[in-house]
Design a protein around this motif. Sequence first.
Motif, PDB file in Angstrom:
ATOM      1  N   TYR A  87      46.943  52.433  -8.674  1.00 10.65           N
ATOM      2  CA  TYR A  87      45.712  52.599  -7.905  1.00 10.65           C
ATOM      3  C   TYR A  87      45.416  51.339  -7.098  1.00 10.65           C
ATOM      4  O   TYR A  87      45.720  50.227  -7.527  1.00 10.65           O
ATOM      5  CB  TYR A  87      44.516  52.841  -8.836  1.00 10.65           C
ATOM      6  CG  TYR A  87      44.544  54.187  -9.521  1.00 10.65           C
ATOM      7  CD1 TYR A  87      43.967  55.294  -8.928  1.00 10.65           C
ATOM      8  CD2 TYR A  87      45.149  54.340 -10.756  1.00 10.65           C
ATOM      9  CE1 TYR A  87      43.989  56.531  -9.548  1.00 10.65           C
ATOM     10  CE2 TYR A  87      45.184  55.563 -11.382  1.00 10.65           C
ATOM     11  CZ  TYR A  87      44.602  56.664 -10.776  1.00 10.65           C
ATOM     12  OH  TYR A  87      44.631  57.888 -11.393  1.00 10.65           O
ATOM     13  N   GLN A  88      44.751  51.545  -5.972  1.00  7.50           N
ATOM     14  CA  GLN A  88      44.135  50.468  -5.210  1.00  7.50           C
ATOM     15  C   GLN A  88      42.639  50.629  -5.433  1.00  7.50           C
ATOM     16  O   GLN A  88      42.086  51.711  -5.180  1.00  7.50           O
ATOM     17  CB  GLN A  88      44.475  50.573  -3.720  1.00  7.50           C
ATOM     18  CG  GLN A  88      43.926  49.444  -2.873  1.00  7.50           C
ATOM     19  CD  GLN A  88      44.632  48.124  -3.178  1.00  7.50           C
ATOM     20  OE1 GLN A  88      45.837  48.085  -3.373  1.00  7.50           O
ATOM     21  NE2 GLN A  88      43.880  47.050  -3.195  1.00  7.50           N
ATOM     22  N   VAL A  89      41.986  49.591  -5.925  1.00 15.09           N
ATOM     23  CA  VAL A  89      40.564  49.683  -6.260  1.00 15.09           C
ATOM     24  C   VAL A  89      39.817  48.481  -5.710  1.00 15.09           C
ATOM     25  O   VAL A  89      40.414  47.470  -5.336  1.00 15.09           O
ATOM     26  CB  VAL A  89      40.366  49.767  -7.796  1.00 15.09           C
ATOM     27  CG1 VAL A  89      41.049  50.999  -8.372  1.00 15.09           C
ATOM     28  CG2 VAL A  89      40.838  48.510  -8.502  1.00 15.09           C
ATOM     29  N   ASP A  90      38.501  48.586  -5.729  1.00 12.31           N
ATOM     30  CA  ASP A  90      37.652  47.450  -5.385  1.00 12.31           C
ATOM     31  C   ASP A  90      37.893  46.378  -6.442  1.00 12.31           C
ATOM     32  O   ASP A  90      37.644  46.615  -7.633  1.00 12.31           O
ATOM     33  CB  ASP A  90      36.194  47.894  -5.389  1.00 12.31           C
ATOM     34  CG  ASP A  90      35.218  46.783  -5.085  1.00 12.31           C
ATOM     35  OD1 ASP A  90      35.620  45.595  -5.062  1.00 12.31           O
ATOM     36  OD2 ASP A  90      34.038  47.089  -4.864  1.00 12.31           O
ATOM     37  N   GLN A 131      35.567  45.676  -9.301  1.00 10.37           N
ATOM     38  CA  GLN A 131      35.372  46.706 -10.319  1.00 10.37           C
ATOM     39  C   GLN A 131      36.479  46.765 -11.377  1.00 10.37           C
ATOM     40  O   GLN A 131      36.412  47.586 -12.296  1.00 10.37           O
ATOM     41  CB  GLN A 131      35.252  48.079  -9.636  1.00 10.37           C
ATOM     42  CG  GLN A 131      34.113  48.181  -8.659  1.00 10.37           C
ATOM     43  CD  GLN A 131      32.747  48.012  -9.303  1.00 10.37           C
ATOM     44  OE1 GLN A 131      32.585  48.215 -10.506  1.00 10.37           O
ATOM     45  NE2 GLN A 131      31.755  47.643  -8.518  1.00 10.37           N
ATOM     46  N   ILE A 178      36.502  49.063 -14.765  1.00  8.05           N
ATOM     47  CA  ILE A 178      37.496  50.114 -14.981  1.00  8.05           C
ATOM     48  C   ILE A 178      38.177  49.915 -16.333  1.00  8.05           C
ATOM     49  O   ILE A 178      38.340  50.867 -17.104  1.00  8.05           O
ATOM     50  CB  ILE A 178      38.538  50.133 -13.842  1.00  8.05           C
ATOM     51  CG1 ILE A 178      37.885  50.567 -12.530  1.00  8.05           C
ATOM     52  CG2 ILE A 178      39.720  51.044 -14.198  1.00  8.05           C
ATOM     53  CD1 ILE A 178      38.737  50.334 -11.295  1.00  8.05           C
ATOM     54  N   MET A 187      39.459  58.377 -13.276  1.00  3.53           N
ATOM     55  CA  MET A 187      39.582  57.573 -12.061  1.00  3.53           C
ATOM     56  C   MET A 187      39.014  58.307 -10.845  1.00  3.53           C
ATOM     57  O   MET A 187      38.390  57.690  -9.978  1.00  3.53           O
ATOM     58  CB  MET A 187      41.040  57.179 -11.834  1.00  3.53           C
ATOM     59  CG  MET A 187      41.581  56.221 -12.884  1.00  3.53           C
ATOM     60  SD  MET A 187      40.653  54.680 -13.012  1.00  3.53           S
ATOM     61  CE  MET A 187      41.155  53.891 -11.471  1.00  3.53           C
ATOM     62  N   GLY A 208      35.939  57.072  -8.528  1.00  4.08           N
ATOM     63  CA  GLY A 208      36.072  57.032  -7.072  1.00  4.08           C
ATOM     64  C   GLY A 208      34.853  57.552  -6.336  1.00  4.08           C
ATOM     65  O   GLY A 208      34.710  57.335  -5.134  1.00  4.08           O
ATOM     66  N   GLU A 266      35.578  52.232  -4.345  1.00  4.86           N
ATOM     67  CA  GLU A 266      36.929  52.500  -3.849  1.00  4.86           C
ATOM     68  C   GLU A 266      37.923  52.698  -4.991  1.00  4.86           C
ATOM     69  O   GLU A 266      38.101  51.826  -5.839  1.00  4.86           O
ATOM     70  CB  GLU A 266      37.417  51.329  -2.986  1.00  4.86           C
ATOM     71  CG  GLU A 266      38.853  51.493  -2.524  1.00  4.86           C
ATOM     72  CD  GLU A 266      39.494  50.228  -1.984  1.00  4.86           C
ATOM     73  OE1 GLU A 266      40.649  50.322  -1.561  1.00  4.86           O
ATOM     74  OE2 GLU A 266      38.858  49.163  -1.989  1.00  4.86           O
ATOM     75  N   VAL A 267      38.555  53.865  -4.998  1.00  5.94           N
ATOM     76  CA  VAL A 267      39.647  54.162  -5.920  1.00  5.94           C
ATOM     77  C   VAL A 267      40.638  55.011  -5.141  1.00  5.94           C
ATOM     78  O   VAL A 267      40.351  56.139  -4.784  1.00  5.94           O
ATOM     79  CB  VAL A 267      39.170  54.939  -7.169  1.00  5.94           C
ATOM     80  CG1 VAL A 267      40.366  55.384  -8.017  1.00  5.94           C
ATOM     81  CG2 VAL A 267      38.209  54.116  -8.007  1.00  5.94           C
TER      82      VAL A 267
END
Length: 77
Positions: A10-13, A16, A20, A59, A63, A67-68
């Motif tokens: 995953y690409q996340v903020d 966060q 997570i 996830m 989202g 951002e996820v």
Amino acid sequence: MAKTTEKLFYQVDPVQINFIDMIIKAYEGIGIVNVDHQNKGRIWIEVTAGTKLEVKEVMRDLGQQFEVEYLGENRAD
């Protein structure tokens, strides 16, 4: 016999990631969050076949809040 795991990427903020990790840990045993220190905001979650769909659902729900982006999966035997 060891269980086969898969990695969900995953690409996340980046802010966060700790949140997570805490959420996934709160669901005892559904996955292990790992951080890709070479790519900001990139994580992978190690799952088993029995927990993969649940992790994807968690996830997807997260989202809705930040951002996820699901980047795919890879076997990690």
